[in-house]
Write a protein that holds these residues in place. Structure first.
Motif, PDB file in Angstrom:
ATOM      1  N   LEU A 132      37.103  16.890  -9.510  1.00  0.00           N
ATOM      2  CA  LEU A 132      38.304  16.065  -9.593  1.00  0.00           C
ATOM      3  C   LEU A 132      39.551  16.846  -9.200  1.00  0.00           C
ATOM      4  CD1 LEU A 132      37.716  14.155 -12.930  1.00  0.00           C
ATOM      5  CD2 LEU A 132      38.190  13.066 -10.737  1.00  0.00           C
ATOM      6  N   THR A 133      40.473  16.154  -8.563  1.00  0.00           N
ATOM      7  CA  THR A 133      41.808  16.694  -8.299  1.00  0.00           C
ATOM      8  C   THR A 133      42.774  15.975  -9.230  1.00  0.00           C
ATOM      9  OG1 THR A 133      41.294  17.127  -5.982  1.00  0.00           O
ATOM     10  CG2 THR A 133      43.622  16.988  -6.582  1.00  0.00           C
ATOM     11  N   PHE A 134      43.544  16.757  -9.991  1.00  0.00           N
ATOM     12  CA  PHE A 134      44.490  16.171 -10.936  1.00  0.00           C
ATOM     13  C   PHE A 134      45.918  16.367 -10.448  1.00  0.00           C
ATOM     14  CE2 PHE A 134      40.846  16.867 -13.789  1.00  0.00           C
ATOM     15  CZ  PHE A 134      40.768  15.620 -14.390  1.00  0.00           C
ATOM     16  N   GLY A 135      46.799  15.516 -10.913  1.00  0.00           N
ATOM     17  CA  GLY A 135      48.211  15.684 -10.631  1.00  0.00           C
ATOM     18  C   GLY A 135      48.743  16.931 -11.312  1.00  0.00           C
ATOM     19  N   GLY A 136      49.586  17.677 -10.616  1.00  0.00           N
ATOM     20  CA  GLY A 136      50.119  18.900 -11.195  1.00  0.00           C
ATOM     21  C   GLY A 136      50.931  19.679 -10.185  1.00  0.00           C
ATOM     22  N   PRO A 137      51.483  20.810 -10.597  1.00  0.00           N
ATOM     23  CA  PRO A 137      52.418  21.541  -9.746  1.00  0.00           C
ATOM     24  C   PRO A 137      51.774  22.381  -8.658  1.00  0.00           C
ATOM     25  CG  PRO A 137      52.189  22.650 -11.860  1.00  0.00           C
ATOM     26  CD  PRO A 137      51.419  21.362 -11.966  1.00  0.00           C
ATOM     27  N   SER A 138      50.519  22.821  -8.841  1.00  0.00           N
ATOM     28  CA  SER A 138      49.894  23.696  -7.858  1.00  0.00           C
ATOM     29  C   SER A 138      49.618  22.943  -6.554  1.00  0.00           C
ATOM     30  CB  SER A 138      48.581  24.261  -8.405  1.00  0.00           C
ATOM     31  OG  SER A 138      47.871  24.942  -7.393  1.00  0.00           O
ATOM     32  N   THR A 139      49.565  23.681  -5.459  1.00  0.00           N
ATOM     33  CA  THR A 139      49.260  23.060  -4.173  1.00  0.00           C
ATOM     34  C   THR A 139      47.861  22.473  -4.161  1.00  0.00           C
ATOM     35  OG1 THR A 139      50.702  24.692  -3.136  1.00  0.00           O
ATOM     36  CG2 THR A 139      49.276  23.458  -1.676  1.00  0.00           C
ATOM     37  N   ILE A 140      46.933  23.011  -4.969  1.00  0.00           N
ATOM     38  CA  ILE A 140      45.594  22.434  -5.023  1.00  0.00           C
ATOM     39  C   ILE A 140      45.533  21.270  -6.009  1.00  0.00           C
ATOM     40  CG2 ILE A 140      44.438  24.549  -4.291  1.00  0.00           C
ATOM     41  CD1 ILE A 140      43.770  25.087  -7.216  1.00  0.00           C
ATOM     42  N   ASN A 141      46.577  21.058  -6.800  1.00  0.00           N
ATOM     43  CA  ASN A 141      46.758  19.797  -7.530  1.00  0.00           C
ATOM     44  C   ASN A 141      47.367  18.791  -6.556  1.00  0.00           C
ATOM     45  OD1 ASN A 141      47.874  21.744 -10.321  1.00  0.00           O
ATOM     46  ND2 ASN A 141      45.830  20.875 -10.060  1.00  0.00           N
ATOM     47  N   GLU A 142      47.759  17.634  -7.077  1.00  0.00           N
ATOM     48  CA  GLU A 142      48.357  16.649  -6.181  1.00  0.00           C
ATOM     49  C   GLU A 142      49.655  16.075  -6.743  1.00  0.00           C
ATOM     50  OE1 GLU A 142      48.690  15.560  -3.335  1.00  0.00           O
ATOM     51  OE2 GLU A 142      47.041  16.680  -2.446  1.00  0.00           O
ATOM     52  N   MET A 143      50.453  15.580  -5.842  1.00  0.00           N
ATOM     53  CA  MET A 143      51.675  14.853  -6.159  1.00  0.00           C
ATOM     54  C   MET A 143      51.737  13.603  -5.293  1.00  0.00           C
ATOM     55  SD  MET A 143      54.637  17.771  -6.642  1.00  0.00           S
ATOM     56  CE  MET A 143      54.560  18.935  -8.012  1.00  0.00           C
ATOM     57  N   CYS A 144      52.555  12.654  -5.712  1.00  0.00           N
ATOM     58  CA  CYS A 144      52.777  11.418  -4.953  1.00  0.00           C
ATOM     59  C   CYS A 144      54.241  11.047  -5.168  1.00  0.00           C
ATOM     60  CB  CYS A 144      51.849  10.320  -5.451  1.00  0.00           C
ATOM     61  SG  CYS A 144      52.140   8.691  -4.700  1.00  0.00           S
ATOM     62  N   LEU A 145      55.112  11.569  -4.297  1.00  0.00           N
ATOM     63  CA  LEU A 145      56.551  11.436  -4.499  1.00  0.00           C
ATOM     64  C   LEU A 145      57.255  11.007  -3.217  1.00  0.00           C
ATOM     65  CD1 LEU A 145      57.218  14.767  -6.471  1.00  0.00           C
ATOM     66  CD2 LEU A 145      56.888  12.475  -7.441  1.00  0.00           C
ATOM     67  N   ILE A 146      58.279  10.182  -3.378  1.00  0.00           N
ATOM     68  CA  ILE A 146      59.195   9.849  -2.285  1.00  0.00           C
ATOM     69  C   ILE A 146      60.614   9.969  -2.823  1.00  0.00           C
ATOM     70  CG2 ILE A 146      60.036   8.037  -0.738  1.00  0.00           C
ATOM     71  CD1 ILE A 146      57.237   7.023  -0.434  1.00  0.00           C
ATOM     72  N   PHE A 147      61.439  10.734  -2.120  1.00  0.00           N
ATOM     73  CA  PHE A 147      62.847  10.898  -2.468  1.00  0.00           C
ATOM     74  C   PHE A 147      63.677  10.019  -1.541  1.00  0.00           C
ATOM     75  CE2 PHE A 147      60.571  14.764  -3.514  1.00  0.00           C
ATOM     76  CZ  PHE A 147      61.013  15.068  -4.794  1.00  0.00           C
ATOM     77  N   LEU A 148      64.444   9.099  -2.121  1.00  0.00           N
ATOM     78  CA  LEU A 148      65.320   8.229  -1.335  1.00  0.00           C
ATOM     79  C   LEU A 148      66.748   8.764  -1.375  1.00  0.00           C
ATOM     80  CD1 LEU A 148      64.156   4.618  -2.350  1.00  0.00           C
ATOM     81  CD2 LEU A 148      63.353   6.043  -0.453  1.00  0.00           C
ATOM     82  N   PHE A 149      67.344   8.977  -0.209  1.00  0.00           N
ATOM     83  CA  PHE A 149      68.734   9.398  -0.085  1.00  0.00           C
ATOM     84  C   PHE A 149      69.577   8.127   0.039  1.00  0.00           C
ATOM     85  CE2 PHE A 149      66.368  13.074   0.786  1.00  0.00           C
ATOM     86  CZ  PHE A 149      67.187  14.189   0.731  1.00  0.00           C
ATOM     87  N   TYR A 150      70.595   7.989  -0.835  1.00  0.00           N
ATOM     88  CA  TYR A 150      71.322   6.727  -0.890  1.00  0.00           C
ATOM     89  C   TYR A 150      72.790   6.953  -1.243  1.00  0.00           C
ATOM     90  CZ  TYR A 150      71.498   7.127  -5.945  1.00  0.00           C
ATOM     91  OH  TYR A 150      71.789   7.560  -7.215  1.00  0.00           O
ATOM     92  N   TYR A 151      73.550   5.890  -1.208  1.00  0.00           N
ATOM     93  CA  TYR A 151      74.924   5.859  -1.708  1.00  0.00           C
ATOM     94  C   TYR A 151      75.194   4.452  -2.230  1.00  0.00           C
ATOM     95  CZ  TYR A 151      76.020   3.436   2.679  1.00  0.00           C
ATOM     96  OH  TYR A 151      76.038   2.538   3.721  1.00  0.00           O
ATOM     97  N   PRO A 152      76.219   4.226  -3.094  1.00  0.00           N
ATOM     98  CA  PRO A 152      77.004   5.233  -3.805  1.00  0.00           C
ATOM     99  C   PRO A 152      76.196   5.802  -4.964  1.00  0.00           C
ATOM    100  CG  PRO A 152      77.697   3.040  -4.468  1.00  0.00           C
ATOM    101  CD  PRO A 152      76.678   2.851  -3.398  1.00  0.00           C
ATOM    102  N   ARG A 153      76.507   7.038  -5.352  1.00  0.00           N
ATOM    103  CA  ARG A 153      75.759   7.756  -6.371  1.00  0.00           C
ATOM    104  C   ARG A 153      75.853   7.079  -7.739  1.00  0.00           C
ATOM    105  NH1 ARG A 153      78.344  13.347  -7.889  1.00  0.00           N
ATOM    106  NH2 ARG A 153      79.743  11.922  -8.987  1.00  0.00           N
ATOM    107  N   ASN A 154      74.726   7.109  -8.465  1.00  0.00           N
ATOM    108  CA  ASN A 154      74.746   6.718  -9.877  1.00  0.00           C
ATOM    109  C   ASN A 154      74.059   7.815 -10.684  1.00  0.00           C
ATOM    110  OD1 ASN A 154      71.815   6.118 -10.072  1.00  0.00           O
ATOM    111  ND2 ASN A 154      72.314   4.372  -8.742  1.00  0.00           N
ATOM    112  N   ASN A 155      73.851   7.608 -11.968  1.00  0.00           N
ATOM    113  CA  ASN A 155      73.322   8.660 -12.844  1.00  0.00           C
ATOM    114  C   ASN A 155      71.803   8.656 -12.974  1.00  0.00           C
ATOM    115  OD1 ASN A 155      75.835   9.771 -13.514  1.00  0.00           O
ATOM    116  ND2 ASN A 155      76.188   8.183 -15.054  1.00  0.00           N
ATOM    117  N   ILE A 156      71.108   7.726 -12.306  1.00  0.00           N
ATOM    118  CA  ILE A 156      69.646   7.664 -12.406  1.00  0.00           C
ATOM    119  C   ILE A 156      69.041   8.733 -11.500  1.00  0.00           C
ATOM    120  CG2 ILE A 156      67.611   6.205 -12.233  1.00  0.00           C
ATOM    121  CD1 ILE A 156      69.695   5.270 -14.291  1.00  0.00           C
ATOM    122  N   SER A 157      68.195   9.583 -12.082  1.00  0.00           N
ATOM    123  CA  SER A 157      67.614  10.665 -11.284  1.00  0.00           C
ATOM    124  C   SER A 157      66.201  10.361 -10.813  1.00  0.00           C
ATOM    125  CB  SER A 157      67.612  11.969 -12.086  1.00  0.00           C
ATOM    126  OG  SER A 157      66.825  11.842 -13.259  1.00  0.00           O
TER     127      SER A 157
END
Length: 621
Positions: free
Chosen positions: A456-481
């Motif tokens: 099994l491959t688990f989610g985690g920080p190592s490169t042999i773990n996995e991630m599933c992320l998308i960062f959206l660049f937007y405006y105007p800024r709010n406080n939600i991270s």
């Protein structure tokens, strides 16, 4: 009048001049360029017309032989298309749209969909320029899409069309880049500030997350950061996997020094609102002219957390390997119209995220519900205008997309890459800005392949773990991270026939007991999609709220029509895709006539144009 006639004269003279050392059509500037091989023997320039759906390439190779350029897939060059051409010793040219029937053999396409614009050879280089549609009606031609494209390039040392594996290269490129840096404004009063780690001894561990807290520039009035780029220490480039800059709330109490971001001291994981990010394969990024990162006001963060992920898979000895990498920021007092922010979406990075071994394709989902954004922000949240994005998985990732829903209906795909490459992670611009309204739902879908794994491959920080992320660049800024989801793992375990109590840890452990047959892999994927999702929303001040939701279906975006060839016909046994339209003129509008085969009418027209041109000049004297 004279300028118009002169342009026609130059074009016609180019068509009637021997090909060696000349181009057939006008030379428009191609905005993008890249070396395709480690030795910088092959240099590619390109540009495109989104409306006409035509792309133009110019390949320059240090050779006196043939050159070739095309597109292939992730796993094999077999089936890849390759447009080849060259200049014979007598000055005549050859040019053909072909494909690889195996690793060593080329075959000419029945439909010739590449349009030659120029071939020349000098004492050092062979240069070929041609255009082709994004999607032709020939199944032998790979599509040019807004995904990552595997560009296939090859050459020979003479004019014998024979493939030599030492002269074949594949490079992942995002060809349909919307904004070119030269088109953006560069303020004259720019100030540079580096956020960097200092003399950090890289451990021998295969994965290290090093974090430190640094102040942002102290300015007496508001400024805008408008550009950032990686600052990688020489010889450590291959070990730095990603660099993230997180904004800290001004009420935060921050530690000093450098430590493991997600280790024994939880203080080093404080601050979760991403400001900018860089990952392997990326370069510098400049924001559009109307947006920037605000610094210098009471509302702006004063400190950031710098996170550097090192991947030391070769377990190089720690002695002597010190690093001082980071992010270089460019800022100016010349203000832009909007303050930008970054919203992190996807599957919450935790072992609840699992991917079975030995699977050709496994889908994971992370849901975001924006209905609580205004309550958590503390003030009304204006509509979010998204202009760019960064996709992120680790080695098993094959495709990602973010889909937007409103009032229960799918609205659009915000961004996607169906041919994701771990080695090319870069911030990309959207072709048009996307509006997200309060109450919308955002779904991130990630596709993985684990044929090379037996556990099994688990989610985690190592490169042999996995991630599933998308960062959206937007405006105007709010406080939600961030706004990320994960499925009910207890439900998933029960659907797979495993016993698990109400403990999420038991649910995760139960996955290790599953026999991962093809049937169970599909059952797990279906259960993860049907399970209720917990949605975790976090603000810059580390305020966390949870809500729940369900994964909606994704309606695939239909492919657009293909372009009918003007240079041949589709082979009888090939299936023409449904829907096609006439092929438009190439980007530069150049002809592809061979100099030795021009019809008499063209020659007479050339003579008539020359006479008219001379008569016009005499009339002006």
């Amino acid at each position: 009048m004279t300028c118009t006639l002169f342009s026609w004269l130059i074009l016609l003279l180019a068509l009637t001049t021997p090909s060696q050392g000349h181009h057939f059509g006008p030379k428009s500037r191609l905005r993008y360029s890249r070396f395709l091989d480690p030795s910088n023997v092959m240099f590619l320039c390109w540009d495109f017309d989104l409306e006409a759906e035509v792309i133009t390439f110019e390949l320059q190779v240090r050779t006196a032989g043939w050159v070739g350029l095309g597109v292939t897939n992730r796993y094999t060059n077999v089936g890849g298309d390759l447009v080849v051409g060259g200049v014979l010793p007598d000055g005549n040219v050859y040019f053909s749209d072909q494909h690889l029937v195996d690793e060593d053999t080329l075959k000419e396409d029945g439909s010739q969909d590449a349009e030659l614009q120029g071939l020349m050879e000098d004492a050092f280089y062979t240069t070929m320029r041609f255009s082709r549609p994004f999607r032709s009606c020939d199944p032998h031609d790979q599509d040019i899409t807004s995904d990552t494209v595997r560009v296939l390039a090859a050459y020979g040392q003479d004019d014998t069309l024979k493939l030599d594996r030492e002269h074949i290269f594949v490079k992942s490129i995002f060809l349909l880049q919307i904004v070119h840096p030269d088109d953006l404004d560069v303020p004259e009063d720019t100030i540079i500030h580096d956020l960097e780690i200092t003399d950090f001894l890289i451990p021998e561990d295969d994965t290290t997350y090093a974090c430190t807290f640094l102040p942002l520039p102290i300015v007496s009035k508001k400024h805008h950061i408008y550009k950032f780029e990686p600052k990688l220490a020489h010889r450590n480039e291959t070990m730095v996997h990603h660099i993230l800059v997180y904004a800290c709330g001004n009420a935060s109490t921050l530690p000093t020094g450098i430590s493991d971001c997600y280790g024994a001291d939880p203080a080093f994981s404080l601050c979760s609102q991403v400001v900018v990010g860089w990952a392997v394969g990326g370069t510098s990024y400049q924001f559009p002219d109307d947006v920037g990162i605000s610094i210098g006001t009471p509302m702006d963060p004063q400190w950031i957390r710098l996170e550097i992920h090192y991947s030391n898979f070769h377990n190089l000895p720690a002695q002597g390997i010190y690093d001082s990498s980071g992010i270089r920021m460019y800022y100016s007092p010349r203000l832009r119209r909007y303050d930008m922010g970054v919203l992190q979406l996807g599957f919450f990075t935790f072992p609840i995220h699992f991917i079975p071994p030995g699977t050709q394709s496994f889908m994971s989902y992370g849901l975001c519900k924006t209905e609580k954004f205004e309550e958590m922000n503390g003030t009304p949240v204006p509509d979010i205008q998204v202009y760019g994005y960064l996709l992120h998985t680790h080695l098993a990732g094959r495709a990602l997309q973010a889909v937007q829903y409103r009032n229960g209906s799918q609205l659009r795909t915000i961004c996607r890459d169906g041919s994701y490459d771990f080695s090319l992670q870069e911030t990309r611009d959207l072709p048009a800005r996307v509006e997200i309204k309060p109450g919308d739902e955002l779904l991130v879908e990630c596709q993985y392949q684990t044929l090379d794994r037996d556990s099994l491959t688990f989610g985690g920080p190592s490169t042999i773990n996995e991630m599933c992320l998308i960062f959206l660049f937007y405006y105007p800024r709010n406080n939600i991270s961030s706004c990320m989801g994960y499925p009910d793992i207890i439900y998933v375990a029960h659907e797979l026939g495993e016993e698990a109590s109400d403990s999420s840890m038991e649910g995760m452990m139960a996955m290790n007991n599953v026999e991962w047959t093809p049937e169970n892999i599909k059952k797990a994927e279906k259960a993860c999609k049907e399970a209720q999702q917990t949605v975790i929303i976090k603000t810059i001040d580390e305020v966390v709220e949870n809500t729940t939701g369900w994964i909606p279906d994704i309606i695939p975006t239909p492919r657009g029509p293909c372009l009918e060839s003007t240079g041949g016909k589709v082979e009888p046994h090939d299936k023409t895709p449904a829907g096609f339209r006439a092929k438009p003129l190439s980007l530069s509008g150049a002809s592809t006539a061979s100099p030795g085969s021009l019809p008499l009418a063209t020659l007479l027209f050339t003579q008539g144009t020359l006479s008219l041109f001379l008569a016009t000049l005499q009339a002006r004297d």
